[in-house]
Write an enzyme that holds these catalytic residues in place. Structure first.
Site, PDB file in Angstrom:
ATOM      1  CB  SER A  80      49.491  50.738  47.994  1.00  0.00           C
ATOM      2  OG  SER A  80      49.308  52.142  47.899  1.00  0.00           O
ATOM      3  CB  THR A 184      47.444  51.527  42.871  1.00  0.00           C
ATOM      4  OG1 THR A 184      47.758  50.181  43.132  1.00  0.00           O
ATOM      5  CG2 THR A 184      47.791  51.854  41.436  1.00  0.00           C
ATOM      6  CB  THR A 202      50.640  49.353  42.064  1.00  0.00           C
ATOM      7  OG1 THR A 202      49.995  48.830  43.220  1.00  0.00           O
ATOM      8  CG2 THR A 202      50.854  48.231  41.070  1.00  0.00           C
ATOM      9  NE  ARG A 212      48.204  40.301  41.335  1.00  0.00           N
ATOM     10  CZ  ARG A 212      47.822  41.572  41.450  1.00  0.00           C
ATOM     11  NH1 ARG A 212      48.723  42.518  41.629  1.00  0.00           N
ATOM     12  NH2 ARG A 212      46.559  41.900  41.379  1.00  0.00           N
ATOM     13  CB  VAL A 213      52.027  40.800  36.324  1.00  0.00           C
ATOM     14  CG1 VAL A 213      51.801  42.123  35.610  1.00  0.00           C
ATOM     15  CG2 VAL A 213      53.514  40.453  36.354  1.00  0.00           C
ATOM     16  N   GLY A 214      49.745  42.506  38.216  1.00  0.00           N
ATOM     17  CA  GLY A 214      48.372  43.019  38.238  1.00  0.00           C
ATOM     18  C   GLY A 214      48.042  43.762  36.956  1.00  0.00           C
ATOM     19  CG  ASP A 215      44.926  46.651  37.278  1.00  0.00           C
ATOM     20  OD1 ASP A 215      45.529  46.330  38.334  1.00  0.00           O
ATOM     21  OD2 ASP A 215      44.223  47.670  37.198  1.00  0.00           O
ATOM     22  CB  THR A 235      43.423  52.351  41.750  1.00  0.00           C
ATOM     23  OG1 THR A 235      43.724  51.854  43.056  1.00  0.00           O
ATOM     24  CG2 THR A 235      42.327  53.380  41.869  1.00  0.00           C
ATOM     25  N   GLY A 236      42.520  49.241  42.161  1.00  0.00           N
ATOM     26  CA  GLY A 236      41.608  48.282  42.769  1.00  0.00           C
ATOM     27  C   GLY A 236      42.086  46.869  42.504  1.00  0.00           C
ATOM     28  N   GLY A 238      43.188  44.213  40.659  1.00  0.00           N
ATOM     29  CA  GLY A 238      43.721  43.993  39.317  1.00  0.00           C
ATOM     30  C   GLY A 238      43.480  42.592  38.789  1.00  0.00           C
TER      31      GLY A 238
HETATM   32  C1  SD4 Z   1      46.875  45.456  41.477  1.00  0.00           C
HETATM   33  N1  SD4 Z   1      45.467  47.242  40.745  1.00  0.00           N
HETATM   34  O1  SD4 Z   1      48.043  45.083  41.495  1.00  0.00           O
HETATM   35  C2  SD4 Z   1      46.604  46.925  41.570  1.00  0.00           C
HETATM   36  C3  SD4 Z   1      46.439  47.288  42.988  1.00  0.00           C
HETATM   37  C4  SD4 Z   1      45.637  48.499  43.200  1.00  0.00           C
HETATM   38  O2  SD4 Z   1      44.312  49.796  44.511  1.00  0.00           O
HETATM   39  O3  SD4 Z   1      45.372  49.282  42.348  1.00  0.00           O
HETATM   40  N2  SD4 Z   1      45.134  48.735  44.335  1.00  0.00           N
HETATM   41  O4  SD4 Z   1      45.929  44.674  41.435  1.00  0.00           O
END
Ligand code: SD4
Length: 324
Positions: A80, A184, A202, A212-215, A235-236, A238
């Site tokens: 990840s 992450t 991550t 795609r861009v996450g948090d 983490t999680g 996003g």
């Molecule tokens: C995301 N937050 O790209 C990240 C992925 C992540 O635990 O943190 N996973 O959404």
């Protein structure tokens, strides 16, 4: 959270946001409090250990967080983060990372960068070498190449196989609504003298749409650090967390007096109160204040959120508080 609590939370966050830097209390640091390093998931432990090593051999707190995060980025078994991270729907690994220096109140970030295994180090150079904050996609890649990073194939045999398996699954487009693969590395650290740094790296959600861009690389979402208060990371999922600006919300709640632990729990309760479906979501946060007090929380029990904490010369894993 009942309606009254919810209003209090919103008032406290909005109030904190309206404060200028000089309104925040001066750092109240216990002398010789010592450094504290907090990092998400079991792969956070070797990262926190490495950060402590770098710091104790004379590196800055930023060096420590960067080099700590390099550990899971370099590890092909961590699927990840960095090398070996699971790719997007087209089979290309696109990485997100950010690092924020609470002293200068400056962050550097890269989004959807390809072929570079250490995006956190590129993010660090965005702070040190430019007056920009965020570089994305091909521009981030070109910047890394100019700075001497070596391009490489980030797919490993194992991550390629997982992508091929996913591609051969009927209806695999379901990932657009059901995110896959999370972990992450989120990192927060203090030197015990009131300086705070936050970092995050991550490969994002697996099989994501190209671009795609996450948090994680977004300032205020995946990272936030302010020496006057503390820092946070997340983490999680996003795609959900970005809409709640998790890290800055936590730090601003701490600025209003909440402990790092309470600020993490408040943020999660706020998300659940705003949309009850968030109770089922994968949401995990960590925070630290400029005195070295730590906090961590997850929305629910699955998957079990653990984080590494390095303090007083040793590191250990701890279970985060499960809110629902
Ligand atoms: C995301 N937050 O790209 C990240 C992925 C992540 O635990 O943190 N996973 O959404």
């Amino acid at each position: 959270m009942n309606e009254l609590d919810r209003r209090d939370f919103i008032r406290s966050v909005a109030g904190a946001a309206a404060l200028s830097a000089t309104d925040f209390a001066a750092p109240t640091v216990t002398p010789e409090a010592g450094p504290v390093f907090l990092a998400t998931w079991p792969h956070g432990k070797p990262a926190a250990d490495r950060a402590a090593e770098v710091f104790h051999s004379g590196g800055s707190l930023l060096d420590a967080v960067e080099k700590g995060i390099n550990v899971p980025e370099d590890d092909p078994k961590i699927m990840s983060v960095g090398y070996g991270g699971l790719p997007n729907e087209d089979g290309e690994v696109e990485l997100d990372a950010a690092i924020m220096d609470g002293t200068r109140h400056r962050a550097g970030a890269v989004c959807a960068i390809h072929s570079i295994k250490n995006p956190i180090s590129v993010a660090r150079l965005v702070i040190e070498k430019t007056r920009h904050t965020t570089l994305a996609g091909e521009g981030a890649y070109q910047f890394a190449i100019k700075e001497g990073f070596k391009p490489m194939q980030l797919l490993t045999p194992a991550s390629l196989q997982q992508w091929l398996d996913w591609r051969s699954t009927p209806n695999h487009e379901q990932f657009w609504v059901n995110p896959a693969n999370h972990d992450t590395i989120g990192f927060v650290a203090t030197d015990g003298k009131g300086h705070v740094v936050s970092g995050c790296s991550t490969s994002g959600t697996a099989w994501k749409i190209h671009g795609r861009v996450g948090d994680s690389p977004l300032v205020g979402c995946g990272v936030y650090a302010d020496d006057n208060v503390g820092g946070a990371s997340a983490t999680g999922d996003g795609d959900i967390m970005t809409n709640y600006c998790t890290s800055v919300s936590i730090v601003h709640n701490m600025a209003r007096g909440a402990s790092p632990q309470d600020a993490c729990v408040d943020l999660i309760k706020h998300m659940a109160a705003t949309d009850p479906r968030n109770r089922e979501a994968f949401i995990c946060v960590i925070a630290i204040d400029n005195r070295g007090r730590a906090g961590a929380a997850s929305m629910n029990a699955g998957p079990k959120f653990q984080y590494a904490i390095w303090q007083n010369g040793t590191s250990k894993m701890a279970d985060a508080i499960v809110v629902y």
